[in-house]
Design a protein around this motif. Sequence first.
Motif, PDB file in Angstrom:
ATOM      1  N   ILE A 243      26.602  19.412  11.868  1.00  0.00           N
ATOM      2  CA  ILE A 243      27.090  18.136  12.395  1.00  0.00           C
ATOM      3  C   ILE A 243      26.862  18.098  13.906  1.00  0.00           C
ATOM      4  CG2 ILE A 243      29.469  18.987  12.709  1.00  0.00           C
ATOM      5  CD1 ILE A 243      30.417  16.157  11.829  1.00  0.00           C
ATOM      6  N   SER A 244      26.609  16.917  14.429  1.00  0.00           N
ATOM      7  CA  SER A 244      26.437  16.769  15.876  1.00  0.00           C
ATOM      8  C   SER A 244      27.811  16.739  16.545  1.00  0.00           C
ATOM      9  CB  SER A 244      25.694  15.472  16.199  1.00  0.00           C
ATOM     10  OG  SER A 244      26.507  14.343  15.913  1.00  0.00           O
ATOM     11  N   GLN A 245      27.827  17.009  17.845  1.00  0.00           N
ATOM     12  CA  GLN A 245      29.093  16.941  18.570  1.00  0.00           C
ATOM     13  C   GLN A 245      29.654  15.524  18.539  1.00  0.00           C
ATOM     14  OE1 GLN A 245      28.069  20.375  21.789  1.00  0.00           O
ATOM     15  NE2 GLN A 245      29.506  18.853  22.440  1.00  0.00           N
ATOM     16  N   ASN A 246      28.781  14.529  18.678  1.00  0.00           N
ATOM     17  CA  ASN A 246      29.257  13.142  18.624  1.00  0.00           C
ATOM     18  C   ASN A 246      29.788  12.802  17.239  1.00  0.00           C
ATOM     19  OD1 ASN A 246      28.733  12.580  21.299  1.00  0.00           O
ATOM     20  ND2 ASN A 246      26.710  11.729  20.908  1.00  0.00           N
ATOM     21  N   GLY A 247      29.102  13.271  16.205  1.00  0.00           N
ATOM     22  CA  GLY A 247      29.573  13.041  14.838  1.00  0.00           C
ATOM     23  C   GLY A 247      30.928  13.678  14.611  1.00  0.00           C
ATOM     24  N   LEU A 248      31.106  14.871  15.161  1.00  0.00           N
ATOM     25  CA  LEU A 248      32.383  15.571  15.040  1.00  0.00           C
ATOM     26  C   LEU A 248      33.485  14.820  15.784  1.00  0.00           C
ATOM     27  CD1 LEU A 248      33.687  18.114  13.849  1.00  0.00           C
ATOM     28  CD2 LEU A 248      33.060  19.312  15.948  1.00  0.00           C
TER      29      LEU A 248
ATOM     30  N   PHE B  54      27.248  24.815  14.098  1.00  0.00           N
ATOM     31  CA  PHE B  54      27.271  25.693  12.930  1.00  0.00           C
ATOM     32  C   PHE B  54      28.346  26.750  13.131  1.00  0.00           C
ATOM     33  CE2 PHE B  54      23.021  24.128  13.622  1.00  0.00           C
ATOM     34  CZ  PHE B  54      22.632  23.689  12.361  1.00  0.00           C
ATOM     35  N   LEU B  55      28.972  27.166  12.049  1.00  0.00           N
ATOM     36  CA  LEU B  55      29.867  28.310  12.126  1.00  0.00           C
ATOM     37  C   LEU B  55      29.031  29.577  12.122  1.00  0.00           C
ATOM     38  CD1 LEU B  55      32.786  27.502   9.644  1.00  0.00           C
ATOM     39  CD2 LEU B  55      32.706  27.157  12.112  1.00  0.00           C
ATOM     40  N   THR B  56      29.421  30.522  12.939  1.00  0.00           N
ATOM     41  CA  THR B  56      28.788  31.833  12.916  1.00  0.00           C
ATOM     42  C   THR B  56      29.342  32.597  11.714  1.00  0.00           C
ATOM     43  OG1 THR B  56      30.535  32.821  14.239  1.00  0.00           O
ATOM     44  CG2 THR B  56      28.640  31.885  15.442  1.00  0.00           C
ATOM     45  N   GLU B  57      28.837  33.791  11.508  1.00  0.00           N
ATOM     46  CA  GLU B  57      29.381  34.636  10.439  1.00  0.00           C
ATOM     47  C   GLU B  57      30.868  34.893  10.685  1.00  0.00           C
ATOM     48  OE1 GLU B  57      28.563  39.082   8.723  1.00  0.00           O
ATOM     49  OE2 GLU B  57      26.809  37.908   9.341  1.00  0.00           O
ATOM     50  N   LYS B  58      31.220  35.154  11.941  1.00  0.00           N
ATOM     51  CA  LYS B  58      32.629  35.355  12.302  1.00  0.00           C
ATOM     52  C   LYS B  58      33.433  34.076  12.064  1.00  0.00           C
ATOM     53  CE  LYS B  58      35.592  36.699  16.179  1.00  0.00           C
ATOM     54  NZ  LYS B  58      35.646  37.018  17.622  1.00  0.00           N
ATOM     55  N   GLY B  59      32.829  32.924  12.355  1.00  0.00           N
ATOM     56  CA  GLY B  59      33.493  31.639  12.117  1.00  0.00           C
ATOM     57  C   GLY B  59      33.742  31.396  10.638  1.00  0.00           C
ATOM     58  N   GLN B  60      32.762  31.743   9.805  1.00  0.00           N
ATOM     59  CA  GLN B  60      32.915  31.606   8.348  1.00  0.00           C
ATOM     60  C   GLN B  60      34.054  32.494   7.857  1.00  0.00           C
ATOM     61  OE1 GLN B  60      31.080  29.899   5.925  1.00  0.00           O
ATOM     62  NE2 GLN B  60      29.476  29.040   7.175  1.00  0.00           N
TER      63      GLN B  60
ATOM     64  N   LEU C 116      32.841  31.921  17.240  1.00  0.00           N
ATOM     65  CA  LEU C 116      33.093  31.278  15.952  1.00  0.00           C
ATOM     66  C   LEU C 116      32.111  30.159  15.632  1.00  0.00           C
ATOM     67  CD1 LEU C 116      36.985  31.064  16.257  1.00  0.00           C
ATOM     68  CD2 LEU C 116      35.638  32.791  15.052  1.00  0.00           C
ATOM     69  N   VAL C 117      31.558  29.553  16.672  1.00  0.00           N
ATOM     70  CA  VAL C 117      30.674  28.404  16.527  1.00  0.00           C
ATOM     71  C   VAL C 117      29.442  28.632  17.389  1.00  0.00           C
ATOM     72  CG1 VAL C 117      30.461  25.920  17.038  1.00  0.00           C
ATOM     73  CG2 VAL C 117      32.553  26.797  16.038  1.00  0.00           C
ATOM     74  N   GLU C 118      28.313  28.112  16.912  1.00  0.00           N
ATOM     75  CA  GLU C 118      27.112  28.131  17.743  1.00  0.00           C
ATOM     76  C   GLU C 118      26.480  26.753  17.726  1.00  0.00           C
ATOM     77  OE1 GLU C 118      24.702  31.242  16.173  1.00  0.00           O
ATOM     78  OE2 GLU C 118      24.327  30.211  14.286  1.00  0.00           O
ATOM     79  N   ARG C 119      25.827  26.459  18.844  1.00  0.00           N
ATOM     80  CA  ARG C 119      25.116  25.193  18.962  1.00  0.00           C
ATOM     81  C   ARG C 119      23.641  25.451  18.684  1.00  0.00           C
ATOM     82  NH1 ARG C 119      28.797  24.818  23.677  1.00  0.00           N
ATOM     83  NH2 ARG C 119      29.873  22.813  23.622  1.00  0.00           N
ATOM     84  N   GLY C 120      23.032  24.507  18.001  1.00  0.00           N
ATOM     85  CA  GLY C 120      21.598  24.548  17.783  1.00  0.00           C
ATOM     86  C   GLY C 120      21.016  23.222  18.227  1.00  0.00           C
ATOM     87  N   LEU C 121      19.850  23.252  18.835  1.00  0.00           N
ATOM     88  CA  LEU C 121      19.224  22.009  19.287  1.00  0.00           C
ATOM     89  C   LEU C 121      18.909  21.115  18.095  1.00  0.00           C
ATOM     90  CD1 LEU C 121      16.759  23.212  22.062  1.00  0.00           C
ATOM     91  CD2 LEU C 121      18.862  21.902  22.353  1.00  0.00           C
ATOM     92  N   ALA C 122      19.196  19.844  18.266  1.00  0.00           N
ATOM     93  CA  ALA C 122      18.895  18.866  17.219  1.00  0.00           C
ATOM     94  C   ALA C 122      17.392  18.636  17.178  1.00  0.00           C
ATOM     95  CB  ALA C 122      19.628  17.554  17.492  1.00  0.00           C
TER      96      ALA C 122
ATOM     97  N   GLY D  32      14.082  16.955  17.365  1.00  0.00           N
ATOM     98  CA  GLY D  32      13.592  15.736  17.971  1.00  0.00           C
ATOM     99  C   GLY D  32      14.355  15.252  19.187  1.00  0.00           C
ATOM    100  N   ASP D  33      15.456  15.914  19.566  1.00  0.00           N
ATOM    101  CA  ASP D  33      16.210  15.460  20.733  1.00  0.00           C
ATOM    102  C   ASP D  33      16.855  16.664  21.404  1.00  0.00           C
ATOM    103  OD1 ASP D  33      17.803  14.274  22.668  1.00  0.00           O
ATOM    104  OD2 ASP D  33      18.545  12.701  21.340  1.00  0.00           O
ATOM    105  N   ARG D  34      16.271  17.109  22.490  1.00  0.00           N
ATOM    106  CA  ARG D  34      16.755  18.311  23.172  1.00  0.00           C
ATOM    107  C   ARG D  34      18.071  18.085  23.902  1.00  0.00           C
ATOM    108  NH1 ARG D  34      11.734  20.836  26.283  1.00  0.00           N
ATOM    109  NH2 ARG D  34      13.270  20.437  27.891  1.00  0.00           N
ATOM    110  N   ARG D  35      18.553  16.851  23.957  1.00  0.00           N
ATOM    111  CA  ARG D  35      19.836  16.575  24.617  1.00  0.00           C
ATOM    112  C   ARG D  35      21.009  16.702  23.653  1.00  0.00           C
ATOM    113  NH1 ARG D  35      18.686  10.718  26.134  1.00  0.00           N
ATOM    114  NH2 ARG D  35      17.680  10.981  24.148  1.00  0.00           N
ATOM    115  N   LYS D  36      20.721  16.748  22.348  1.00  0.00           N
ATOM    116  CA  LYS D  36      21.784  16.795  21.347  1.00  0.00           C
ATOM    117  C   LYS D  36      21.834  18.167  20.690  1.00  0.00           C
ATOM    118  CE  LYS D  36      21.761  11.899  20.277  1.00  0.00           C
ATOM    119  NZ  LYS D  36      21.627  10.903  19.245  1.00  0.00           N
ATOM    120  N   PHE D  37      23.055  18.528  20.285  1.00  0.00           N
ATOM    121  CA  PHE D  37      23.266  19.812  19.622  1.00  0.00           C
ATOM    122  C   PHE D  37      23.883  19.596  18.251  1.00  0.00           C
ATOM    123  CE2 PHE D  37      23.470  20.776  24.139  1.00  0.00           C
ATOM    124  CZ  PHE D  37      22.623  21.877  24.220  1.00  0.00           C
ATOM    125  N   ASN D  38      23.499  20.440  17.334  1.00  0.00           N
ATOM    126  CA  ASN D  38      24.148  20.503  16.031  1.00  0.00           C
ATOM    127  C   ASN D  38      25.018  21.750  16.021  1.00  0.00           C
ATOM    128  OD1 ASN D  38      22.799  18.212  15.177  1.00  0.00           O
ATOM    129  ND2 ASN D  38      21.102  19.378  14.352  1.00  0.00           N
TER     130      ASN D  38
END
Length: 144
Positions: free
Chosen positions: A53-58, A97-103, A81-87, A89-95
């Motif tokens: 999910i994107s930060q804006n979506g969240l 994800f829970l890390t293994e520790k977050g899960q 607990l959480v990591e950001r991944g580049l969206a 097509g848009d380097r300004r947005k992040f998606n």
Amino acid sequence: MTHHSDHRAYFFKIDTTIKKIRNALQKQLIEAGFDLTVDQWVLIDHIYREQGISQNGLAELTFKDPPTVTRIIDLLEKKGLVERGLAAGDRRKFNLFLTEKGQKTYNEAFPIVAEIRRKGWGDLDEADYQHFIRIMDSIYANFT
């Protein structure tokens, strides 16, 4: 002419009930040794359900303003607990994800959350739940 709800502080009742539930959940998380606030849990729960999910979506999903979500995500990222991944097509947005520790944290904390939900619901039955949802949805719709 006054409406019957003019004299009933239903908003206060909803607000105090939410605060009581949040306080009970926070207390249980602390007692179980989790370094999480309720707000952090809420974001973890949503990211768990919607990996990527994107930060804006969240922010939209949780009714929190984007800067607040960013601050909480920063803390969750520092805790590993959480990591950001580049969206794509848009380097300004992040998606997100829970890390293994977050899960692992989600899986260990969820039973505490479920128990608080069960305690709050008590001996109310399915018909009560359907009635409650109908009322809350109706109040919500009145503001949209």
